[in-house]
Write an enzyme that holds these catalytic residues in place. Structure first.
Site, PDB file in Angstrom:
ATOM      1  N   CYS A  79       0.830  -1.204   0.000  1.00 51.06           N
ATOM      2  CA  CYS A  79       0.000   0.000   0.000  1.00 51.06           C
ATOM      3  C   CYS A  79       0.871   1.265   0.000  1.00 51.06           C
ATOM      4  O   CYS A  79       1.466   1.593  -1.019  1.00 51.06           O
ATOM      5  CB  CYS A  79      -0.964  -0.032   1.186  1.00 51.06           C
ATOM      6  SG  CYS A  79      -2.394   1.057   0.960  1.00 51.06           S
ATOM      7  N   HIS A 167      -3.720  -5.361   0.781  1.00 50.58           N
ATOM      8  CA  HIS A 167      -3.131  -5.853   2.038  1.00 50.58           C
ATOM      9  C   HIS A 167      -3.188  -7.386   2.082  1.00 50.58           C
ATOM     10  O   HIS A 167      -4.241  -7.962   2.356  1.00 50.58           O
ATOM     11  CB  HIS A 167      -3.880  -5.267   3.238  1.00 50.58           C
ATOM     12  CG  HIS A 167      -3.622  -3.814   3.440  1.00 50.58           C
ATOM     13  ND1 HIS A 167      -2.592  -3.337   4.214  1.00 50.58           N
ATOM     14  CD2 HIS A 167      -4.253  -2.719   2.929  1.00 50.58           C
ATOM     15  CE1 HIS A 167      -2.599  -2.019   4.200  1.00 50.58           C
ATOM     16  NE2 HIS A 167      -3.592  -1.620   3.425  1.00 50.58           N
ATOM     17  N   GLU A 169      -1.941  -9.272   4.316  1.00 49.05           N
ATOM     18  CA  GLU A 169      -1.903  -9.762   5.693  1.00 49.05           C
ATOM     19  C   GLU A 169      -3.281  -9.936   6.323  1.00 49.05           C
ATOM     20  O   GLU A 169      -3.410 -10.623   7.337  1.00 49.05           O
ATOM     21  CB  GLU A 169      -1.045  -8.821   6.561  1.00 49.05           C
ATOM     22  CG  GLU A 169      -1.630  -7.436   6.814  1.00 49.05           C
ATOM     23  CD  GLU A 169      -1.334  -6.416   5.719  1.00 49.05           C
ATOM     24  OE1 GLU A 169      -1.470  -5.213   5.979  1.00 49.05           O
ATOM     25  OE2 GLU A 169      -0.978  -6.826   4.595  1.00 49.05           O
TER      26      GLU A 169
END
Length: 509
Positions: A79, A167, A169
């Site tokens: 990001c 993202h 994660e």
């Protein structure tokens, strides 16, 4: 040398989650502020740049010095990290016409790119950005897109440097673990050998080398962190570990006796100190939660220091500090606002001339539990819910008196024991009761009562950083409420807390 992935933090809410995902792949990682890049030893295998609440176009946007990383180590920007690299090389990053937050799907995926290998067409990803990379620099190649974001990911030519606008994660990125594995294992070449057994072996050896024949004193709390730290130290130095368990009068019902007994069973050298009167005297009339924390912390240090001085030639103080305690105390942009002080972080008072050893300060809470299980520690100790250092002192929302402690201990005892009896205890992260400074009208028999309200709290979480309230069965809540009101003198009303973190915290104070 231990293989390590470095994560540079730009202030993202997801930074710790990146670290957790890397460690789930059995690879060690550490988080550092973007402006405090550590020495890149031969053990460092790669670097990840986190997201950020900043825009790369902000005047105060964080600017890292990547000169020692770019082209020398594999690098993944997430990001903000991706947008920064694109802009720094002459690309164009502008506010998105449509701010993209939430689920998106990858339409184009370059399967020849190692980072994207194995990802499914149309796989779901999680976006959270107000800017977008409109044009890439000449030496950048697009590796993935979504319907509304042309450049959702890129690779820099002739470098193992990548950037993605989503993202990987977070849970909502369906194949995020695969992408991270591609980066960490295939690109960085990590061998995935960081396991509980390897941690125990290397930590015990390191403690032996550091402590040698020195004596170490450790304040046990009855909780998971200090208990696991004690067992690791016991493996390393045996009889030179002196454990002190202080009863501050604010423990759960029977806890001092029960926990002391379990420690003796584990072969630890533990001294129990009943100092409940000292703590309760010091807390008389004090209502402010931060003042209570400081009083309890200072009184503990005073008593602990007295007991430590009874042991000749102690050199070290051991603490059960864990990784979130450490990284929450270091802000990317200087000290953050204090929500509440932490009893493990902040150093020792000047009069305690001891060196500090913290064998768990690189671990998250669930990792500490895995280490405990690998050392065959008792399940009821390893699976214990977190319990705050100040104990019931911050669960009594008023000044602390012996009578209020008694009431809350009885309520907590019924709540937790019933939870265990009905098989619910291990299904929640943390459960506890709070005694409110409110009295309400009730009826018992034919008599009017005016007694206390207690709040019950139970939350689900992984590491306490975020938490959601647990939807406990109505039958359980009905039984617990009835038992508390019927059996605990001084309580005539029970309520259940359905707040999540954020915006609320887990504890009430």
């Amino acid at each position: 040398m231990q293989e390590t992935i470095i994560i540079l933090d730009f202030g993202s809410q997801y930074t710790q989650l990146i670290a957790r995902r890397v460690r789930e792949l059995n690879v060690y990682c550490e988080i550092f502020p973007f402006n405090k890049i550590p020495e890149l030893t031969t053990g460092v295998k790669g670097v990840i740049l986190s997201g950020s609440p900043f825009s790369v176009r902000d005047k105060e946007a964080p600017i890292p010095d990547l000169s020692k990383i770019r082209g020398k180590l594999p690098l993944l920007g997430v990001c903000y990290g991706a947008q920064y690299m694109a802009q720094a090389e002459g690309g164009e990053v502008l506010p998105s016409e449509i701010r993209e937050y939430g689920r998106a799907n990858l339409g184009f995926i370059d399967q020849n790119c190692v980072l994207m290998r194995g990802l499914s067409d149309g796989t779901q990803v999680w976006m959270s950005h107000g800017d977008t990379i409109l044009h890439l620099p000449e030496n950048f190649s697009k590796i993935t897109s979504t319907a509304s974001v042309e450049v959702a990911g890129f690779k820099i030519d002739n470098e193992k440097t990548y950037g993605i606008q989503f993202h990987p994660e977070v849970y909502h990125t369906s194949e995020g673990k695969q992408l991270l594995k591609n980066f960490i294992v295939e690109i960085c070449g990590c061998s995935q050998n960081w396991t509980p057994d390897s941690f125990i072996e290397t930590t015990v050896q390191s403690l032996k080398e550091k402590l040698k024949d020195d004596k170490v004193v450790l304040g046990l709390s009855g909780g998971v962190d200090s208990s696991v730290a004690a067992v690791l130290l016991d493996k390393a130095i045996g009889k030179n570990l002196y454990c002190i368990f202080v009863d501050n009068g604010l423990l759960r019902k029977n806890e001092f006796k029960d926990v002391l007994y379990s420690y003796k069973d584990m072969g630890l050298n533990v001294k129990g100190v009943n100092a409940s009167g000292d703590f309760l005297d010091a807390l008389k009339g004090v209502e402010d939660p931060e003042a209570k924390r400081k009083i309890i912390g200072n009184k503990f240090i005073e008593i602990f220091d007295h007991e430590a001085h009874l042991i000749e030639d102690v050199q070290w103080l051991a603490q059960g500090t864990i990784y979130p305690d450490v990284i929450e105390s270091v802000s990317v942009k200087g000290p953050s606002a204090t929500i509440k002080s932490h009893h493990n972080v902040g150093g020792l008072p000047d009069f305690m001339k001891l060196k500090v050893v913290e064998p768990l300060n690189s671990l998250f809470k669930d990792e500490v539990r895995r280490i405990g299980r690998a050392m065959n520690m008792p399940a009821d100790l390893i699976n214990r819910h977190p319990f705050p250092g100040p104990g019931l002192g911050i669960r009594i929302i008023s000044d602390v008196t012996p009578e209020r402690v008694r009431v809350l201990q009885e309520v907590d005892y019924i709540y937790i024991n019933t939870m265990k009896e009905m098989g619910l205890y291990d299904e929640v992260w943390q459960a506890f009761a709070v005694l409110l400074p409110v009295q309400t009208v009730g009826v018992m028999g034919d008599e009017r009562t005016y007694e206390n309200v207690v709040a019950l709290r139970a939350v689900g979480s992984t590491d306490g950083m975020t938490a959601d309230w647990s939807q406990l069965p109505y039958e359980f809540l009905a039984k617990v409420s009835s038992d508390i009101i019927n059996k605990v003198k001084g309580v005539n009303r029970v309520v259940y807390d359905i707040s999540s973190k954020p915006p609320a915290t887990i504890e009430w104070e």
